[in-house]
Design a protein around this motif. Sequence first.
Motif, PDB file in Angstrom:
ATOM      1  N   LEU A 123       0.903  -1.175  -0.146  1.00 24.23           N
ATOM      2  CA  LEU A 123      -0.074  -0.080   0.113  1.00 24.23           C
ATOM      3  C   LEU A 123       0.848   1.294   0.027  1.00 24.23           C
ATOM      4  O   LEU A 123       0.501   2.271  -0.598  1.00 24.23           O
ATOM      5  N   THR A 124       1.909   1.216   0.844  1.00 27.28           N
ATOM      6  CA  THR A 124       2.821   2.400   0.864  1.00 27.28           C
ATOM      7  C   THR A 124       3.519   2.648  -0.488  1.00 27.28           C
ATOM      8  O   THR A 124       3.339   3.859  -1.096  1.00 27.28           O
ATOM      9  N   ASP A 125       4.052   1.613  -1.053  1.00 28.62           N
ATOM     10  CA  ASP A 125       4.632   1.586  -2.529  1.00 28.62           C
ATOM     11  C   ASP A 125       3.775   2.242  -3.611  1.00 28.62           C
ATOM     12  O   ASP A 125       4.035   2.774  -4.495  1.00 28.62           O
ATOM     13  N   ALA A 126       2.478   1.817  -3.275  1.00 22.75           N
ATOM     14  CA  ALA A 126       1.456   2.367  -4.302  1.00 22.75           C
ATOM     15  C   ALA A 126       0.935   3.733  -4.090  1.00 22.75           C
ATOM     16  O   ALA A 126       0.061   3.932  -4.879  1.00 22.75           O
ATOM     17  N   GLY A 127       1.233   4.126  -3.076  1.00 25.66           N
ATOM     18  CA  GLY A 127       0.807   5.563  -2.632  1.00 25.66           C
ATOM     19  C   GLY A 127      -0.514   5.321  -2.067  1.00 25.66           C
ATOM     20  O   GLY A 127      -1.427   6.656  -2.305  1.00 25.66           O
ATOM     21  N   ARG A 128      -1.344   4.418  -1.581  1.00 24.81           N
ATOM     22  CA  ARG A 128      -2.638   4.073  -1.215  1.00 24.81           C
ATOM     23  C   ARG A 128      -2.699   4.687   0.158  1.00 24.81           C
ATOM     24  O   ARG A 128      -2.411   3.648   0.969  1.00 24.81           O
ATOM     25  N   GLU A 129      -3.380   5.612   0.490  1.00 18.68           N
ATOM     26  CA  GLU A 129      -3.567   6.141   1.561  1.00 18.68           C
ATOM     27  C   GLU A 129      -4.890   5.868   2.464  1.00 18.68           C
ATOM     28  O   GLU A 129      -5.905   5.807   1.381  1.00 18.68           O
ATOM     29  N   GLY A 130      -5.157   5.906   3.642  1.00 18.11           N
ATOM     30  CA  GLY A 130      -6.341   5.968   4.200  1.00 18.11           C
ATOM     31  C   GLY A 130      -7.154   4.453   4.509  1.00 18.11           C
ATOM     32  O   GLY A 130      -8.394   4.213   4.691  1.00 18.11           O
ATOM     33  N   ILE A 131      -6.377   3.482   3.691  1.00 13.47           N
ATOM     34  CA  ILE A 131      -6.894   1.994   4.085  1.00 13.47           C
ATOM     35  C   ILE A 131      -6.453   1.570   5.302  1.00 13.47           C
ATOM     36  O   ILE A 131      -5.411   1.571   5.743  1.00 13.47           O
ATOM     37  N   ARG A 132      -7.546   1.162   6.044  1.00 14.09           N
ATOM     38  CA  ARG A 132      -7.178   0.681   7.480  1.00 14.09           C
ATOM     39  C   ARG A 132      -6.694  -0.738   7.757  1.00 14.09           C
ATOM     40  O   ARG A 132      -7.185  -1.809   6.982  1.00 14.09           O
ATOM     41  N   ILE A 133      -5.849  -1.119   8.259  1.00 11.40           N
ATOM     42  CA  ILE A 133      -5.071  -2.336   8.390  1.00 11.40           C
ATOM     43  C   ILE A 133      -5.401  -2.879   9.756  1.00 11.40           C
ATOM     44  O   ILE A 133      -5.443  -2.265  10.918  1.00 11.40           O
ATOM     45  N   ILE A 134      -6.124  -4.071   9.751  1.00  8.49           N
ATOM     46  CA  ILE A 134      -6.379  -4.906  10.995  1.00  8.49           C
ATOM     47  C   ILE A 134      -5.556  -6.130  11.017  1.00  8.49           C
ATOM     48  O   ILE A 134      -5.629  -7.023  10.063  1.00  8.49           O
ATOM     49  N   GLY A 135      -4.737  -6.396  12.089  1.00 15.60           N
ATOM     50  CA  GLY A 135      -3.830  -7.566  12.124  1.00 15.60           C
ATOM     51  C   GLY A 135      -4.256  -8.494  13.225  1.00 15.60           C
ATOM     52  O   GLY A 135      -5.191  -8.127  14.062  1.00 15.60           O
ATOM     53  N   PHE A 136      -4.179  -9.866  12.895  1.00  8.66           N
ATOM     54  CA  PHE A 136      -3.983 -10.465  14.268  1.00  8.66           C
ATOM     55  C   PHE A 136      -2.720 -11.364  14.635  1.00  8.66           C
ATOM     56  O   PHE A 136      -2.124 -11.800  13.633  1.00  8.66           O
ATOM     57  N   GLY A 137      -2.526 -11.525  15.853  1.00  8.49           N
ATOM     58  CA  GLY A 137      -1.451 -11.765  16.535  1.00  8.49           C
ATOM     59  C   GLY A 137      -0.867 -11.205  17.607  1.00  8.49           C
ATOM     60  O   GLY A 137      -0.288 -11.640  18.350  1.00  8.49           O
ATOM     61  N   GLY A 138      -0.831  -9.825  17.583  1.00 11.66           N
ATOM     62  CA  GLY A 138      -0.273  -8.787  18.583  1.00 11.66           C
ATOM     63  C   GLY A 138       1.126  -8.939  18.784  1.00 11.66           C
ATOM     64  O   GLY A 138       1.627  -8.897  19.834  1.00 11.66           O
ATOM     65  N   SER A 139       1.979  -8.919  17.644  1.00 11.10           N
ATOM     66  CA  SER A 139       3.342  -9.111  17.683  1.00 11.10           C
ATOM     67  C   SER A 139       3.956  -7.717  17.876  1.00 11.10           C
ATOM     68  O   SER A 139       2.984  -6.856  17.869  1.00 11.10           O
ATOM     69  N   SER A 140       4.947  -7.492  18.532  1.00 10.69           N
ATOM     70  CA  SER A 140       5.760  -6.345  18.617  1.00 10.69           C
ATOM     71  C   SER A 140       5.489  -5.380  17.498  1.00 10.69           C
ATOM     72  O   SER A 140       5.252  -4.054  17.573  1.00 10.69           O
ATOM     73  N   TYR A 141       5.836  -5.885  16.213  1.00  9.59           N
ATOM     74  CA  TYR A 141       5.422  -5.011  15.148  1.00  9.59           C
ATOM     75  C   TYR A 141       4.071  -4.323  14.873  1.00  9.59           C
ATOM     76  O   TYR A 141       3.966  -3.089  14.852  1.00  9.59           O
ATOM     77  N   ALA A 142       2.958  -5.233  15.260  1.00 10.58           N
ATOM     78  CA  ALA A 142       1.812  -4.720  14.967  1.00 10.58           C
ATOM     79  C   ALA A 142       1.436  -3.737  16.264  1.00 10.58           C
ATOM     80  O   ALA A 142       0.753  -2.658  16.087  1.00 10.58           O
ATOM     81  N   VAL A 143       1.864  -4.102  17.556  1.00 11.10           N
ATOM     82  CA  VAL A 143       1.830  -2.815  18.624  1.00 11.10           C
ATOM     83  C   VAL A 143       2.237  -1.714  18.333  1.00 11.10           C
ATOM     84  O   VAL A 143       1.849  -0.573  18.631  1.00 11.10           O
ATOM     85  N   GLU A 144       3.577  -1.808  17.829  1.00 14.94           N
ATOM     86  CA  GLU A 144       4.204  -0.349  17.297  1.00 14.94           C
ATOM     87  C   GLU A 144       3.322   0.339  16.183  1.00 14.94           C
ATOM     88  O   GLU A 144       3.175   1.387  16.042  1.00 14.94           O
TER      89      GLU A 144
END
Length: 381
Positions: free
Chosen positions: A296-317
């Motif tokens: 999404l970043t490479d394509a310049g697509r903004e405003g799209i909401r991301i929801i993960g599952f796992g609770g990793s340190s990356y996700a928390v940040e």
Amino acid sequence: MKRSSTRLVSLLLGLALAAAACGGDTAEPESTEPPATTTTAAAPEDPATTQASPTTTEAEAPTTTAATTTEPIEEATPEEPMEPTQVAYLSASSANTWLAASREAMEKLAAENNIEIVEFDAQFDPALQQQQFQDAITAGRYDGIILVAIAGAAAIPDILDALDAGIEVVALNQVVGDDLVTAEPQVEGMAAAVFEPPYHRGTRLGELTVAACAGIDPCNVVYFYGIRGIPLDEAVRGGWDESVAGSTVTVAAEAEGLYLGPDVALDAMQDILVTESDIDVVVGADQSMQGAEIALTDAGREGIRIIGFGGSSYAVEAITDGRWWGGLYGAPYTEGRLAMEAMVQALAGIDMGGVDTSLNIPNRGLMTQDNIDEFPGEWDG
């Protein structure tokens, strides 16, 4: 430039075929059992030995010059350290970072209880895991097996073989059976099962999706499976479908991430962006969402909401920084610790039964920017 990666499923099939070809038509299959690495506890220091000198009183003093002797006292011999109890860990994939966190917790508790873990890496291949299961049973040296089942209920015959051989069995992270709503063991004789029921995980993920879609009608969602078709993912999707039913959520596209880092999902998301111009939310496992975020970043697509599952340190940040809208918490280190606790108890003759790891998590594991401080990441993602 679009990044490419080799699809894991094709790789695994290729490896399996290559292995079969190399083995020849008549050769007996080699054991998949990894070499054991026994750790021996340090021997205790030699206890100090003292020899008391005989004492005499004036009345008892000898009247001759003959020497008085005493019998020598034998020095105590330190006890030999006990050999460690061996437990086979049938991992779905040693490369999976979630399971690596579970393994770290298991190793710590195992060392404290004189247990040696021998890991079998199934590489997400059900046939390979079935062979490894049988190899662990026939080896005759394992008192326990901790299983991360890939094929779910299909592992039941192997579990029964292990139980018949007197081996304690604990299920970790995955359902073994047809009931995807409970954490209770579904095979009589199993010592314990430790995981969050995947159907419940899916319903919570669906709640987050509906919340992210509030005010958007229709809300076009890209849904990422981990591995389409395995019991875990089908159960998560079933719970998700139940939660989003009747809402404004519309599934615009589906893909797979394979639980092995961002690359596969990155490619899949790039393909989706070519054909789908109207996307509001992307949902999937943390590793997949890392890849989706890059695309999404490479394509310049903004405003799209991301929801993960796992609770990793990356996700928390990412949630803290506002790059991701939210996520569903997971605690693989805690899962691993509880699984090894269950094994220690099982080896002592005590069955713990079902252990739902989500019951004591704040806010039922639903993470947003408003409560993200309550969720410490237990794995890197």
